[in-house]
Design an enzyme around this catalytic site. Structure first.
Site, PDB file in Angstrom:
ATOM      1  N   ARG A  70      88.052  80.152   6.832  1.00 49.51           N
ATOM      2  CA  ARG A  70      88.688  80.731   8.311  1.00 49.51           C
ATOM      3  C   ARG A  70      87.696  81.669   8.563  1.00 49.51           C
ATOM      4  O   ARG A  70      87.737  81.928   9.845  1.00 49.51           O
ATOM      5  CB  ARG A  70      90.005  81.301   7.687  1.00 49.51           C
ATOM      6  CG  ARG A  70      90.620  81.623   8.858  1.00 49.51           C
ATOM      7  CD  ARG A  70      91.766  80.882   9.517  1.00 49.51           C
ATOM      8  NE  ARG A  70      92.349  81.337  10.679  1.00 49.51           N
ATOM      9  CZ  ARG A  70      93.388  80.679  11.389  1.00 49.51           C
ATOM     10  NH1 ARG A  70      93.618  79.471  10.915  1.00 49.51           N
ATOM     11  NH2 ARG A  70      93.965  81.309  12.305  1.00 49.51           N
ATOM     12  N   ASN A 112      96.815  88.348  25.388  1.00 47.19           N
ATOM     13  CA  ASN A 112      97.524  87.213  24.974  1.00 47.19           C
ATOM     14  C   ASN A 112      98.706  87.336  25.707  1.00 47.19           C
ATOM     15  O   ASN A 112      99.350  88.285  25.818  1.00 47.19           O
ATOM     16  CB  ASN A 112      97.798  87.029  23.440  1.00 47.19           C
ATOM     17  CG  ASN A 112      98.511  85.922  22.932  1.00 47.19           C
ATOM     18  OD1 ASN A 112      98.381  84.780  23.695  1.00 47.19           O
ATOM     19  ND2 ASN A 112      99.538  85.979  22.086  1.00 47.19           N
ATOM     20  N   THR A 113      99.144  85.967  26.194  1.00 46.81           N
ATOM     21  CA  THR A 113     100.437  86.021  26.613  1.00 46.81           C
ATOM     22  C   THR A 113     101.352  85.297  25.850  1.00 46.81           C
ATOM     23  O   THR A 113     100.972  84.470  25.208  1.00 46.81           O
ATOM     24  CB  THR A 113     100.198  85.443  28.280  1.00 46.81           C
ATOM     25  OG1 THR A 113     101.781  85.226  28.612  1.00 46.81           O
ATOM     26  CG2 THR A 113      99.780  83.812  28.122  1.00 46.81           C
ATOM     27  N   HIS A 114     102.517  85.931  25.579  1.00 43.04           N
ATOM     28  CA  HIS A 114     103.510  85.554  24.795  1.00 43.04           C
ATOM     29  C   HIS A 114     104.957  85.098  25.356  1.00 43.04           C
ATOM     30  O   HIS A 114     105.331  85.819  26.272  1.00 43.04           O
ATOM     31  CB  HIS A 114     103.806  86.302  23.748  1.00 43.04           C
ATOM     32  CG  HIS A 114     104.859  85.908  22.487  1.00 43.04           C
ATOM     33  ND1 HIS A 114     104.621  84.693  21.745  1.00 43.04           N
ATOM     34  CD2 HIS A 114     106.186  86.428  22.363  1.00 43.04           C
ATOM     35  CE1 HIS A 114     105.806  84.485  21.218  1.00 43.04           C
ATOM     36  NE2 HIS A 114     106.647  85.649  21.387  1.00 43.04           N
ATOM     37  N   ASP A 146      96.129  92.852  18.553  1.00 42.91           N
ATOM     38  CA  ASP A 146      95.499  93.405  17.385  1.00 42.91           C
ATOM     39  C   ASP A 146      95.538  92.435  16.172  1.00 42.91           C
ATOM     40  O   ASP A 146      95.975  91.611  16.398  1.00 42.91           O
ATOM     41  CB  ASP A 146      96.221  94.916  17.227  1.00 42.91           C
ATOM     42  CG  ASP A 146      97.886  94.799  16.806  1.00 42.91           C
ATOM     43  OD1 ASP A 146      98.088  93.468  16.630  1.00 42.91           O
ATOM     44  OD2 ASP A 146      98.487  95.691  16.982  1.00 42.91           O
ATOM     45  N   ALA A 147      95.427  93.124  14.910  1.00 46.62           N
ATOM     46  CA  ALA A 147      95.484  92.400  13.833  1.00 46.62           C
ATOM     47  C   ALA A 147      96.860  91.793  13.403  1.00 46.62           C
ATOM     48  O   ALA A 147      96.683  90.947  12.502  1.00 46.62           O
ATOM     49  CB  ALA A 147      94.726  93.130  12.700  1.00 46.62           C
ATOM     50  N   GLY A 148      97.802  92.190  13.990  1.00 47.70           N
ATOM     51  CA  GLY A 148      98.960  91.569  13.801  1.00 47.70           C
ATOM     52  C   GLY A 148      99.424  90.472  14.544  1.00 47.70           C
ATOM     53  O   GLY A 148      98.636  89.919  15.213  1.00 47.70           O
ATOM     54  N   ASP A 150     101.536  89.168  17.374  1.00 44.69           N
ATOM     55  CA  ASP A 150     102.076  89.509  18.465  1.00 44.69           C
ATOM     56  C   ASP A 150     102.504  91.118  18.366  1.00 44.69           C
ATOM     57  O   ASP A 150     103.475  91.287  19.006  1.00 44.69           O
ATOM     58  CB  ASP A 150     103.256  88.647  18.760  1.00 44.69           C
ATOM     59  CG  ASP A 150     103.163  87.120  18.997  1.00 44.69           C
ATOM     60  OD1 ASP A 150     101.737  87.004  19.351  1.00 44.69           O
ATOM     61  OD2 ASP A 150     103.684  86.043  18.797  1.00 44.69           O
TER      62      ASP A 150
HETATM   63  C1  GRF Z   1     102.882  79.554  26.982  1.00 39.98           C
HETATM   64  O1  GRF Z   1     104.075  79.946  27.339  1.00 39.98           O
HETATM   65  C2  GRF Z   1     102.626  80.752  26.017  1.00 39.98           C
HETATM   66  O2  GRF Z   1     103.020  81.929  25.816  1.00 39.98           O
HETATM   67  C3  GRF Z   1     102.819  80.034  24.417  1.00 39.98           C
HETATM   68  O3  GRF Z   1     102.350  78.766  25.138  1.00 39.98           O
HETATM   69  C4  GRF Z   1     102.531  78.589  26.391  1.00 39.98           C
HETATM   70  C5  GRF Z   1     101.179  77.851  26.907  1.00 39.98           C
HETATM   71  O4  GRF Z   1     101.351  77.073  27.877  1.00 39.98           O
HETATM   72  N1  GRF Z   1     102.291  80.506  23.658  1.00 39.98           N
HETATM   73  P1  GRF Z   1      99.999  76.413  28.625  1.00 39.98           P
HETATM   74  O5  GRF Z   1      99.127  75.870  27.732  1.00 39.98           O
HETATM   75  O6  GRF Z   1      99.278  77.575  29.305  1.00 39.98           O
HETATM   76  O7  GRF Z   1     100.503  75.549  30.022  1.00 39.98           O
END
Ligand code: GRF
Length: 205
Positions: A70, A112-114, A146-148, A150
């Site tokens: 990894r 990152n988007t969550h 970060d390292a965690g 989310d």
């Molecule tokens: C997003 O909703 C993101 O938050 C999640 O996976 C989705 C990705 O969607 N982790 P896409 O590949 O950008 O359509």
């Protein structure tokens, strides 16, 4: 005076790439202040890579299983991203946690988007977990990695309602619409205005 060169974005994807698509469309306007210079993935055969190719953006794939360890994968990913000299690296549905080499190189500019309102519902099933818990408000969080898992400093959050009778798919799609708009707005602000982070508080001047 000439405009400054657009900021360089590298976007990492693992799936459909609708967030990537939103960034590709936003960056077509020179006033946005950024361009997507490369798209990286951890797997082949995903729509996200097709979207990048259709936009004429170079792509690369670093699959974990192509490396012995990894850490080897992490170092290779960091070095491939570094080749494109990004100002900001955007994880947009990238389903891998990066490791120490990547964070050493990009930890100050990796976002990152969550699809949940952190710190609730981290991990890969945000909408499913939110529905199962019975919350009335769900949403999306944009944050510095970060390292965690989310856990990094939050840049922005957007809320959407959970409706009676929602399925996981319906809630996921409602979140994604708001999530894409948030991503475009805040990536633009970050690259155009800069940012500071102190005691977890992200400030854009
Ligand atoms: C997003 O909703 C993101 O938050 C999640 O996976 C989705 C990705 O969607 N982790 P896409 O590949 O950008 O359509």
């Amino acid at each position: 005076m000439t405009d400054p060169a657009p900021a360089r974005l590298v976007v990492l994807v693992s799936g459909s790439g609708s967030n990537l698509q939103a960034l590709l469309e936003a960056t077509a306007d020179p006033a946005y202040g950024a361009q997507v210079v490369a798209v990286g993935a951890d797997r082949d055969g995903i729509a996200g890579l097709d979207r990048a190719a259709a936009a004429g953006v170079p792509t690369f794939v670093d699959s974990v299983k192509a490396y012995e360890t990894r850490d080897d994968w992490d170092a290779a990913l960091a070095s491939h991203v570094a080749e494109f000299k990004p100002d900001l690296v955007v994880s947009a549905g990238f389903l891998k946690l990066v490791g120490p080499a990547f964070l050493a190189a990009f930890g100050d500019r990796y976002i990152n988007t969550h699809n949940a309102l952190l710190p609730s519902f981290p991990g890969i099933h945000g909408p499913r977990d939110a529905l199962a818990y019975g919350v009335k408000i769900a949403g999306a969080t944009l944050f510095f990695v970060d390292a965690g898992v989310d856990t990094g400093p939050i840049i922005a959050q957007v809320a959407v309602p959970v409706l009676d009778g929602d399925t996981e798919e319906a809630l996921t799609e409602r979140i994604k619409v708001a999530e894409r708009a948030q991503l475009v707005e805040w990536v633009g602000r970050l690259v155009r205005e800069g940012w500071t982070i102190q005691d977890r508080k992200v400030r854009i001047p």
